[in-house]
Design a protein around this motif. Sequence first.
Motif, PDB file in Angstrom:
ATOM      1  N   ARG A  56      39.268  -4.584   0.928  1.00 30.74           N
ATOM      2  CA  ARG A  56      39.782  -4.816   2.333  1.00 30.74           C
ATOM      3  C   ARG A  56      40.883  -5.843   2.139  1.00 30.74           C
ATOM      4  O   ARG A  56      41.125  -6.687   1.695  1.00 30.74           O
ATOM      5  N   VAL A  57      41.903  -5.268   3.031  1.00 32.60           N
ATOM      6  CA  VAL A  57      43.158  -5.960   3.051  1.00 32.60           C
ATOM      7  C   VAL A  57      43.182  -7.558   3.542  1.00 32.60           C
ATOM      8  O   VAL A  57      42.061  -7.880   4.492  1.00 32.60           O
ATOM      9  N   GLY A  58      43.916  -8.354   3.082  1.00 35.84           N
ATOM     10  CA  GLY A  58      43.478  -9.933   3.552  1.00 35.84           C
ATOM     11  C   GLY A  58      43.488 -10.161   4.999  1.00 35.84           C
ATOM     12  O   GLY A  58      42.586 -10.910   5.503  1.00 35.84           O
ATOM     13  N   TRP A  59      44.310  -9.509   5.929  1.00 32.75           N
ATOM     14  CA  TRP A  59      44.239  -9.899   7.330  1.00 32.75           C
ATOM     15  C   TRP A  59      43.160  -9.229   8.035  1.00 32.75           C
ATOM     16  O   TRP A  59      42.706  -9.527   9.145  1.00 32.75           O
ATOM     17  N   SER A  60      42.299  -8.265   7.307  1.00 35.63           N
ATOM     18  CA  SER A  60      41.060  -7.705   8.094  1.00 35.63           C
ATOM     19  C   SER A  60      39.886  -8.806   7.965  1.00 35.63           C
ATOM     20  O   SER A  60      40.184  -9.884   7.516  1.00 35.63           O
ATOM     21  N   HIS A  61      38.853  -8.360   8.763  1.00 33.27           N
ATOM     22  CA  HIS A  61      37.687  -9.219   9.024  1.00 33.27           C
ATOM     23  C   HIS A  61      37.048  -9.285   7.658  1.00 33.27           C
ATOM     24  O   HIS A  61      36.870  -8.319   6.687  1.00 33.27           O
ATOM     25  N   PHE A  62      36.636 -10.490   6.803  1.00 31.33           N
ATOM     26  CA  PHE A  62      36.289 -10.653   5.555  1.00 31.33           C
ATOM     27  C   PHE A  62      37.468 -10.086   4.619  1.00 31.33           C
ATOM     28  O   PHE A  62      36.895  -9.433   3.565  1.00 31.33           O
ATOM     29  N   GLY A  63      38.411 -10.157   4.757  1.00 35.15           N
ATOM     30  CA  GLY A  63      39.446  -9.805   4.013  1.00 35.15           C
ATOM     31  C   GLY A  63      39.372 -10.227   2.490  1.00 35.15           C
ATOM     32  O   GLY A  63      38.967 -11.336   2.322  1.00 35.15           O
ATOM     33  N   GLY A  64      39.647  -9.443   1.609  1.00 32.31           N
ATOM     34  CA  GLY A  64      39.486  -9.625   0.159  1.00 32.31           C
ATOM     35  C   GLY A  64      37.978  -9.251  -0.492  1.00 32.31           C
ATOM     36  O   GLY A  64      38.040  -9.146  -1.704  1.00 32.31           O
ATOM     37  N   THR A  65      37.040  -8.806   0.433  1.00 31.48           N
ATOM     38  CA  THR A  65      35.989  -8.384   0.208  1.00 31.48           C
ATOM     39  C   THR A  65      35.776  -6.804  -0.219  1.00 31.48           C
ATOM     40  O   THR A  65      36.813  -6.018   0.384  1.00 31.48           O
ATOM     41  N   TRP A  66      34.745  -6.476  -0.668  1.00 36.92           N
ATOM     42  CA  TRP A  66      34.760  -4.783  -0.882  1.00 36.92           C
ATOM     43  C   TRP A  66      33.628  -4.463   0.078  1.00 36.92           C
ATOM     44  O   TRP A  66      32.543  -4.864   0.089  1.00 36.92           O
ATOM     45  N   GLY A  67      33.881  -3.169   0.595  1.00 37.83           N
ATOM     46  CA  GLY A  67      32.871  -2.513   1.607  1.00 37.83           C
ATOM     47  C   GLY A  67      33.264  -0.965   1.562  1.00 37.83           C
ATOM     48  O   GLY A  67      33.729  -0.387   0.651  1.00 37.83           O
ATOM     49  N   LEU A  68      32.789  -0.444   2.515  1.00 38.76           N
ATOM     50  CA  LEU A  68      32.672   1.124   2.842  1.00 38.76           C
ATOM     51  C   LEU A  68      33.855   1.359   3.557  1.00 38.76           C
ATOM     52  O   LEU A  68      34.117   0.690   4.610  1.00 38.76           O
ATOM     53  N   PRO A  69      34.488   2.461   3.517  1.00 44.48           N
ATOM     54  CA  PRO A  69      35.224   2.963   4.444  1.00 44.48           C
ATOM     55  C   PRO A  69      34.875   3.202   5.764  1.00 44.48           C
ATOM     56  O   PRO A  69      33.561   3.816   5.602  1.00 44.48           O
ATOM     57  N   GLY A  70      35.008   2.672   6.779  1.00 52.46           N
ATOM     58  CA  GLY A  70      34.501   2.838   8.121  1.00 52.46           C
ATOM     59  C   GLY A  70      35.216   2.110   9.209  1.00 52.46           C
ATOM     60  O   GLY A  70      36.333   1.583   9.127  1.00 52.46           O
ATOM     61  N   GLY A  71      34.773   2.378  10.404  1.00 53.64           N
ATOM     62  CA  GLY A  71      35.356   1.713  11.577  1.00 53.64           C
ATOM     63  C   GLY A  71      34.672   2.094  12.907  1.00 53.64           C
ATOM     64  O   GLY A  71      33.519   2.874  12.813  1.00 53.64           O
ATOM     65  N   ALA A  72      35.334   1.778  14.190  1.00 53.52           N
ATOM     66  CA  ALA A  72      34.736   2.118  15.440  1.00 53.52           C
ATOM     67  C   ALA A  72      34.758   3.644  15.732  1.00 53.52           C
ATOM     68  O   ALA A  72      35.401   4.453  15.087  1.00 53.52           O
ATOM     69  N   ARG A  73      33.432   4.095  16.074  1.00 48.43           N
ATOM     70  CA  ARG A  73      33.344   5.458  16.751  1.00 48.43           C
ATOM     71  C   ARG A  73      34.246   5.790  17.929  1.00 48.43           C
ATOM     72  O   ARG A  73      34.338   5.020  18.769  1.00 48.43           O
ATOM     73  N   HIS A  74      34.869   6.979  18.155  1.00 46.42           N
ATOM     74  CA  HIS A  74      35.610   7.266  19.138  1.00 46.42           C
ATOM     75  C   HIS A  74      34.417   7.747  20.473  1.00 46.42           C
ATOM     76  O   HIS A  74      33.408   8.027  20.153  1.00 46.42           O
ATOM     77  N   GLN A  75      35.076   7.845  21.579  1.00 46.21           N
ATOM     78  CA  GLN A  75      34.207   8.110  22.698  1.00 46.21           C
ATOM     79  C   GLN A  75      33.674   9.553  22.532  1.00 46.21           C
ATOM     80  O   GLN A  75      34.307  10.460  22.253  1.00 46.21           O
ATOM     81  N   GLY A  76      32.370   9.613  22.657  1.00 44.55           N
ATOM     82  CA  GLY A  76      31.834  11.055  22.394  1.00 44.55           C
ATOM     83  C   GLY A  76      31.421  11.605  21.002  1.00 44.55           C
ATOM     84  O   GLY A  76      31.045  12.690  20.934  1.00 44.55           O
ATOM     85  N   GLU A  77      31.831  10.693  20.075  1.00 42.04           N
ATOM     86  CA  GLU A  77      31.685  11.085  18.686  1.00 42.04           C
ATOM     87  C   GLU A  77      30.445  10.696  17.933  1.00 42.04           C
ATOM     88  O   GLU A  77      30.025   9.543  18.262  1.00 42.04           O
ATOM     89  N   GLY A  78      29.779  11.644  17.473  1.00 45.22           N
ATOM     90  CA  GLY A  78      28.561  11.435  16.891  1.00 45.22           C
ATOM     91  C   GLY A  78      28.889  10.566  15.436  1.00 45.22           C
ATOM     92  O   GLY A  78      30.006  10.338  14.957  1.00 45.22           O
ATOM     93  N   ALA A  79      27.892   9.793  15.155  1.00 44.02           N
ATOM     94  CA  ALA A  79      28.085   8.622  14.158  1.00 44.02           C
ATOM     95  C   ALA A  79      28.272   9.250  12.750  1.00 44.02           C
ATOM     96  O   ALA A  79      29.318   8.607  11.746  1.00 44.02           O
ATOM     97  N   THR A  80      27.981  10.453  12.294  1.00 45.77           N
ATOM     98  CA  THR A  80      28.234  11.229  11.187  1.00 45.77           C
ATOM     99  C   THR A  80      29.700  11.392  11.205  1.00 45.77           C
ATOM    100  O   THR A  80      30.546  11.314  10.193  1.00 45.77           O
ATOM    101  N   ASP A  81      30.152  12.116  12.244  1.00 47.77           N
ATOM    102  CA  ASP A  81      31.339  12.792  12.412  1.00 47.77           C
ATOM    103  C   ASP A  81      32.529  11.410  12.166  1.00 47.77           C
ATOM    104  O   ASP A  81      33.306  11.611  11.563  1.00 47.77           O
ATOM    105  N   ALA A  82      32.058  10.190  12.732  1.00 43.44           N
ATOM    106  CA  ALA A  82      32.849   9.162  12.889  1.00 43.44           C
ATOM    107  C   ALA A  82      33.021   8.626  11.430  1.00 43.44           C
ATOM    108  O   ALA A  82      34.108   7.980  10.875  1.00 43.44           O
ATOM    109  N   ALA A  83      31.873   8.319  10.634  1.00 47.21           N
ATOM    110  CA  ALA A  83      32.000   8.126   9.296  1.00 47.21           C
ATOM    111  C   ALA A  83      32.772   8.756   8.294  1.00 47.21           C
ATOM    112  O   ALA A  83      33.655   8.348   7.709  1.00 47.21           O
ATOM    113  N   LEU A  84      32.707  10.218   8.530  1.00 48.90           N
ATOM    114  CA  LEU A  84      33.554  11.089   7.747  1.00 48.90           C
ATOM    115  C   LEU A  84      35.000  11.080   8.129  1.00 48.90           C
ATOM    116  O   LEU A  84      36.069  11.008   7.282  1.00 48.90           O
ATOM    117  N   ARG A  85      35.271  10.968   9.294  1.00 44.33           N
ATOM    118  CA  ARG A  85      36.494  10.750   9.999  1.00 44.33           C
ATOM    119  C   ARG A  85      37.248   9.538   9.548  1.00 44.33           C
ATOM    120  O   ARG A  85      38.235   9.557   8.919  1.00 44.33           O
TER     121      ARG A  85
END
Length: 306
Positions: A56-85
């Motif tokens: 994760r880039v430094g300015w992000s939440h807990f920047g410098g750590t390692w995690g999963l690609p991910g983020g906020a779900r869109h309106q009406g979007e399923g969780a699996t679709d959101a993770a893949l997007r």
Amino acid sequence: MTIPPSGRDGPRRPSGPRDPGDAWVETASGERFWGRFGAAGLLAVDPERGVLLQHRVGWSHFGGTWGLPGGARHQGEGATDAALREAREEAGVPAGSVRPRFVSVLDLGVWTYTTVAAEVTVPFEPVIADPESLELGWVGVDEVEEYPLHPGFGAAWPSLRESLRIRPTVIIDVANVVGAVPDGWWRDRAGAASRLLHRVGGLADAGVDARALGLQGDTWFARMIAVVEGESRRAEVPQAEGLEVVAASHSGDDEIVAAAGAAAARGEAVTVVTSDRELAARVSAAGATTHGARWLLDLLPDYTAP
């Protein structure tokens, strides 16, 4: 999985139109979480290279750590679709390159985070596609804990790692399950088998409730093997990822026992669906768990008589 509240500024995104989901959710105690409709991340697993992690880039939440690609779900979007997007937007994960294995949900009541674990079926190289990553890389499963992990991912990793070891397989005695529903199947055995196979295909695509399989998590995308025999071998086979239809050349029971024994020998968690007591005893001796036809039918709410 515990995810500490994010900083006050929130994740930075490239300029452009924002989805209504890109907003804070605040708890009664004042904690704030990013993603008005929840958030989701992809745990991509390559059999040879390990899991895909994002530095994760430094300015992000807990920047410098390692995690999963991910983020906020869109309106009406399923969780699996959101993770893949999100994985496509942040790491260049190509569409169709992974197949979900299981889904795990952290539910805080006012906010959820969904981890979608998926196996790589078409190998790819991750590409930094937005400003949120310092680097992306495949990390061996045994090496993940050597990295400075995002606290939320770090807390979830032991359970996720254990789940990655599990390979659920459901083997279906199609003739027995079809015979459990008095819908006139004896007049058209192939047609009755076709109807069941299409519904099983839908279950393979949607996933099975973890509780039904006796597993942790929320949803599992089990490998499903449907064994047909006799006239049912003429059944129409649906195009469903995760469903394999096996036409028994002789005894359907023998085919099921052989499939159950082979899967159990590979270390898979095998469930055989049959109400035949003799067959149930044979597959149990081969290392499988058994459930009657009603167990499967209860997972198929749209199974109706023609």
